[in-house]
Design a protein around this motif. Sequence first.
Motif, PDB file in Angstrom:
ATOM      1  N   ARG A 295       0.817  -1.218   0.000  1.00  0.00           N
ATOM      2  CA  ARG A 295       0.000   0.000   0.000  1.00  0.00           C
ATOM      3  C   ARG A 295       0.850   1.268   0.000  1.00  0.00           C
ATOM      4  NH1 ARG A 295      -5.323  -1.271   3.537  1.00  0.00           N
ATOM      5  NH2 ARG A 295      -5.700  -3.303   2.610  1.00  0.00           N
ATOM      6  N   GLU A 296       1.852   1.303   0.836  1.00  0.00           N
ATOM      7  CA  GLU A 296       2.670   2.519   0.910  1.00  0.00           C
ATOM      8  C   GLU A 296       3.814   2.443  -0.096  1.00  0.00           C
ATOM      9  OE1 GLU A 296       4.583  -0.415   3.609  1.00  0.00           O
ATOM     10  OE2 GLU A 296       2.558   0.343   3.570  1.00  0.00           O
ATOM     11  N   GLY A 297       4.368   3.589  -0.387  1.00  0.00           N
ATOM     12  CA  GLY A 297       5.490   3.639  -1.318  1.00  0.00           C
ATOM     13  C   GLY A 297       6.714   2.934  -0.776  1.00  0.00           C
ATOM     14  N   LEU A 298       7.453   2.345  -1.677  1.00  0.00           N
ATOM     15  CA  LEU A 298       8.680   1.647  -1.300  1.00  0.00           C
ATOM     16  C   LEU A 298       9.875   2.431  -1.814  1.00  0.00           C
ATOM     17  CD1 LEU A 298       7.741  -1.996  -2.355  1.00  0.00           C
ATOM     18  CD2 LEU A 298       7.955  -1.136  -0.035  1.00  0.00           C
ATOM     19  N   ALA A 299      10.898   2.521  -1.002  1.00  0.00           N
ATOM     20  CA  ALA A 299      12.141   3.131  -1.456  1.00  0.00           C
ATOM     21  C   ALA A 299      12.844   2.139  -2.386  1.00  0.00           C
ATOM     22  CB  ALA A 299      13.037   3.466  -0.271  1.00  0.00           C
ATOM     23  N   ALA A 300      13.299   2.598  -3.528  1.00  0.00           N
ATOM     24  CA  ALA A 300      13.985   1.726  -4.480  1.00  0.00           C
ATOM     25  C   ALA A 300      15.499   1.884  -4.396  1.00  0.00           C
ATOM     26  CB  ALA A 300      13.497   2.022  -5.893  1.00  0.00           C
ATOM     27  N   THR A 301      15.969   2.689  -3.467  1.00  0.00           N
ATOM     28  CA  THR A 301      17.401   2.964  -3.345  1.00  0.00           C
ATOM     29  C   THR A 301      18.255   1.713  -3.132  1.00  0.00           C
ATOM     30  OG1 THR A 301      16.809   5.104  -2.429  1.00  0.00           O
ATOM     31  CG2 THR A 301      19.088   4.421  -2.174  1.00  0.00           C
ATOM     32  N   PRO A 302      17.872   0.775  -2.234  1.00  0.00           N
ATOM     33  CA  PRO A 302      18.720  -0.423  -2.071  1.00  0.00           C
ATOM     34  C   PRO A 302      18.885  -1.217  -3.369  1.00  0.00           C
ATOM     35  CG  PRO A 302      17.200  -0.246  -0.244  1.00  0.00           C
ATOM     36  CD  PRO A 302      16.795   0.795  -1.248  1.00  0.00           C
ATOM     37  N   LEU A 303      17.837  -1.291  -4.161  1.00  0.00           N
ATOM     38  CA  LEU A 303      17.926  -1.999  -5.435  1.00  0.00           C
ATOM     39  C   LEU A 303      18.832  -1.245  -6.403  1.00  0.00           C
ATOM     40  CD1 LEU A 303      17.135  -4.265  -7.347  1.00  0.00           C
ATOM     41  CD2 LEU A 303      15.072  -2.955  -7.906  1.00  0.00           C
ATOM     42  N   GLY A 304      18.709   0.067  -6.461  1.00  0.00           N
ATOM     43  CA  GLY A 304      19.576   0.868  -7.322  1.00  0.00           C
ATOM     44  C   GLY A 304      21.042   0.713  -6.952  1.00  0.00           C
ATOM     45  N   GLU A 305      21.331   0.677  -5.656  1.00  0.00           N
ATOM     46  CA  GLU A 305      22.713   0.493  -5.200  1.00  0.00           C
ATOM     47  C   GLU A 305      23.222  -0.898  -5.570  1.00  0.00           C
ATOM     48  OE1 GLU A 305      22.378   1.340  -1.047  1.00  0.00           O
ATOM     49  OE2 GLU A 305      22.334   3.518  -1.374  1.00  0.00           O
ATOM     50  N   TYR A 306      22.358  -1.904  -5.460  1.00  0.00           N
ATOM     51  CA  TYR A 306      22.747  -3.267  -5.830  1.00  0.00           C
ATOM     52  C   TYR A 306      23.079  -3.341  -7.317  1.00  0.00           C
ATOM     53  CZ  TYR A 306      22.467  -8.261  -6.731  1.00  0.00           C
ATOM     54  OH  TYR A 306      22.752  -9.544  -7.128  1.00  0.00           O
ATOM     55  N   LEU A 307      22.252  -2.730  -8.152  1.00  0.00           N
ATOM     56  CA  LEU A 307      22.491  -2.767  -9.603  1.00  0.00           C
ATOM     57  C   LEU A 307      23.765  -2.025  -9.983  1.00  0.00           C
ATOM     58  CD1 LEU A 307      18.861  -2.294 -10.955  1.00  0.00           C
ATOM     59  CD2 LEU A 307      20.218  -4.389 -10.915  1.00  0.00           C
ATOM     60  N   THR A 308      24.087  -0.970  -9.256  1.00  0.00           N
ATOM     61  CA  THR A 308      25.323  -0.238  -9.513  1.00  0.00           C
ATOM     62  C   THR A 308      26.534  -1.089  -9.134  1.00  0.00           C
ATOM     63  OG1 THR A 308      24.190   1.844  -9.070  1.00  0.00           O
ATOM     64  CG2 THR A 308      26.596   1.875  -8.994  1.00  0.00           C
ATOM     65  N   ALA A 309      26.426  -1.807  -8.025  1.00  0.00           N
ATOM     66  CA  ALA A 309      27.541  -2.635  -7.558  1.00  0.00           C
ATOM     67  C   ALA A 309      27.676  -3.938  -8.356  1.00  0.00           C
ATOM     68  CB  ALA A 309      27.358  -2.963  -6.073  1.00  0.00           C
ATOM     69  N   HIS A 310      26.587  -4.408  -8.973  1.00  0.00           N
ATOM     70  CA  HIS A 310      26.575  -5.649  -9.726  1.00  0.00           C
ATOM     71  C   HIS A 310      26.076  -5.376 -11.151  1.00  0.00           C
ATOM     72  CE1 HIS A 310      26.202  -6.904  -5.501  1.00  0.00           C
ATOM     73  NE2 HIS A 310      26.972  -7.900  -5.872  1.00  0.00           N
ATOM     74  N   PRO A 311      26.892  -4.788 -11.998  1.00  0.00           N
ATOM     75  CA  PRO A 311      26.434  -4.500 -13.367  1.00  0.00           C
ATOM     76  C   PRO A 311      26.093  -5.789 -14.109  1.00  0.00           C
ATOM     77  CG  PRO A 311      28.796  -4.120 -13.176  1.00  0.00           C
ATOM     78  CD  PRO A 311      28.282  -4.444 -11.800  1.00  0.00           C
ATOM     79  N   PRO A 312      25.169  -5.708 -15.077  1.00  0.00           N
ATOM     80  CA  PRO A 312      24.781  -6.922 -15.807  1.00  0.00           C
ATOM     81  C   PRO A 312      25.943  -7.491 -16.595  1.00  0.00           C
ATOM     82  CG  PRO A 312      23.795  -4.975 -16.798  1.00  0.00           C
ATOM     83  CD  PRO A 312      24.490  -4.525 -15.544  1.00  0.00           C
ATOM     84  N   ARG A 313      25.944  -8.810 -16.667  1.00  0.00           N
ATOM     85  CA  ARG A 313      26.996  -9.484 -17.450  1.00  0.00           C
ATOM     86  C   ARG A 313      26.688  -9.320 -18.921  1.00  0.00           C
ATOM     87  NH1 ARG A 313      25.993 -15.078 -15.444  1.00  0.00           N
ATOM     88  NH2 ARG A 313      24.354 -14.156 -14.229  1.00  0.00           N
ATOM     89  N   SER A 314      27.691  -9.032 -19.699  1.00  0.00           N
ATOM     90  CA  SER A 314      27.483  -8.936 -21.142  1.00  0.00           C
ATOM     91  C   SER A 314      27.485 -10.330 -21.729  1.00  0.00           C
ATOM     92  CB  SER A 314      28.570  -8.078 -21.785  1.00  0.00           C
ATOM     93  OG  SER A 314      29.825  -8.668 -21.557  1.00  0.00           O
ATOM     94  N   THR A 315      26.628 -10.528 -22.712  1.00  0.00           N
ATOM     95  CA  THR A 315      26.571 -11.834 -23.352  1.00  0.00           C
ATOM     96  C   THR A 315      27.538 -11.864 -24.530  1.00  0.00           C
ATOM     97  OG1 THR A 315      24.714 -11.061 -24.684  1.00  0.00           O
ATOM     98  CG2 THR A 315      24.190 -12.278 -22.673  1.00  0.00           C
ATOM     99  N   PRO A 316      28.227 -12.997 -24.738  1.00  0.00           N
ATOM    100  CA  PRO A 316      29.225 -13.057 -25.821  1.00  0.00           C
ATOM    101  C   PRO A 316      28.604 -13.044 -27.180  1.00  0.00           C
ATOM    102  CG  PRO A 316      29.137 -15.150 -24.600  1.00  0.00           C
ATOM    103  CD  PRO A 316      28.170 -14.211 -23.975  1.00  0.00           C
TER     104      PRO A 316
END
Length: 102
Positions: free
Chosen positions: A81-102
């Motif tokens: 119901r209430e808004g969720l902070a997305a900051t922890p997810l944003g920090e995780y994505l910054t620290a774990h960039p997506p793997r590039s596919t060959p």
Amino acid sequence: MARATLSPVLSPIRTCVGCRKRATKSELLRVVAGKGPDGLPAVVPDPTATSPGRGAHLHPTPECYELAVRRRAFTRALRVREGLAATPLGEYLTAHPPRSTP
């Protein structure tokens, strides 16, 4: 009468809450509603997909993350119901960039 053959599904298909494209579960990052470092409700990553509760899936890219935040998709997909902070997810994505596919 010919019988239709069904191709076997190798991996479950999920929809990214950011771009709304379908992909295999292994290509997406599961996120859940949890507590951030400050103790407030937040969207937190669940890379092992073992956290209890309702989850949503997201391509682990900054583009899909930003789309989901802009569309307020996390609150809707996780049914909170209430808004969720997305900051922890944003920090995780910054620290774990997506793997590039060959």
